[in-house]
Design a protein around this motif. Sequence first.
Motif, PDB file in Angstrom:
ATOM      1  N   ARG A  92       0.304  18.286  -6.709  1.00  0.00           N
ATOM      2  CA  ARG A  92       1.199  19.424  -6.942  1.00  0.00           C
ATOM      3  C   ARG A  92       0.767  20.640  -6.110  1.00  0.00           C
ATOM      4  N   ASP A 103      10.258  23.232 -12.262  1.00  0.00           N
ATOM      5  CA  ASP A 103      10.392  22.310 -11.134  1.00  0.00           C
ATOM      6  C   ASP A 103      10.083  20.868 -11.499  1.00  0.00           C
ATOM      7  N   GLY A 104       9.250  20.647 -12.502  1.00  0.00           N
ATOM      8  CA  GLY A 104       8.966  19.285 -12.957  1.00  0.00           C
ATOM      9  C   GLY A 104      10.185  18.641 -13.590  1.00  0.00           C
ATOM     10  N   GLU A 138      12.807  17.895 -10.695  1.00  0.00           N
ATOM     11  CA  GLU A 138      12.446  16.700  -9.913  1.00  0.00           C
ATOM     12  C   GLU A 138      12.999  15.412 -10.505  1.00  0.00           C
ATOM     13  N   HIS A 139      13.140  15.366 -11.819  1.00  0.00           N
ATOM     14  CA  HIS A 139      13.546  14.139 -12.498  1.00  0.00           C
ATOM     15  C   HIS A 139      15.036  14.100 -12.853  1.00  0.00           C
TER      16      HIS A 139
END
Length: 116
Positions: free
Chosen positions: A92, A52-53, A56-57
Motif C-alpha cells: 500500500r 480507497d480500499g 478497489e473492490h
Amino acid sequence: MSQLYVITRPDLVPGFQLAGVDAHAAEDAERAQELISGWLDSGEGGLIAIDDGLLEHMEANFLKRLATSGNLFYLPIPGGRPLGPEASQRNRIAALIRNAIGFHITFKSGEEGVEA
C-alpha cells in the motif's frame, strides 16, 4: 443541493461525524455500492469521499455508472489499513509513493523486496 458524503470503515465514522461530515459505515464494497446506489437513484448531487480500499473492490460496471451519473462525483481517500488478505501495508505504501512521484521503489528488509 450538493452534499459531501464520506463512506469509510465503521471505526473511522465517528471521527468524520465529529467534524460535521455526513459519514457512513461500510464493512465491504457491496455495502458501499448499496449506499451510493440509493443516492444515485434519488438523484442526489455532491461529492463522495470513499475509502480507497472499498473503491478497489467495487464492480467495474458500478464504477462506470457512478462516473457517468453527472450528479455524484467521487474521490478516493486513504482508509488507514488495507482490505482483504492479499493487501499488505508495504504494498500500500509503495503504491502511494508510486502514484505520488511516478517511480518504482523497492523496500528491502528481512522479507523479500517489494517492488512499487
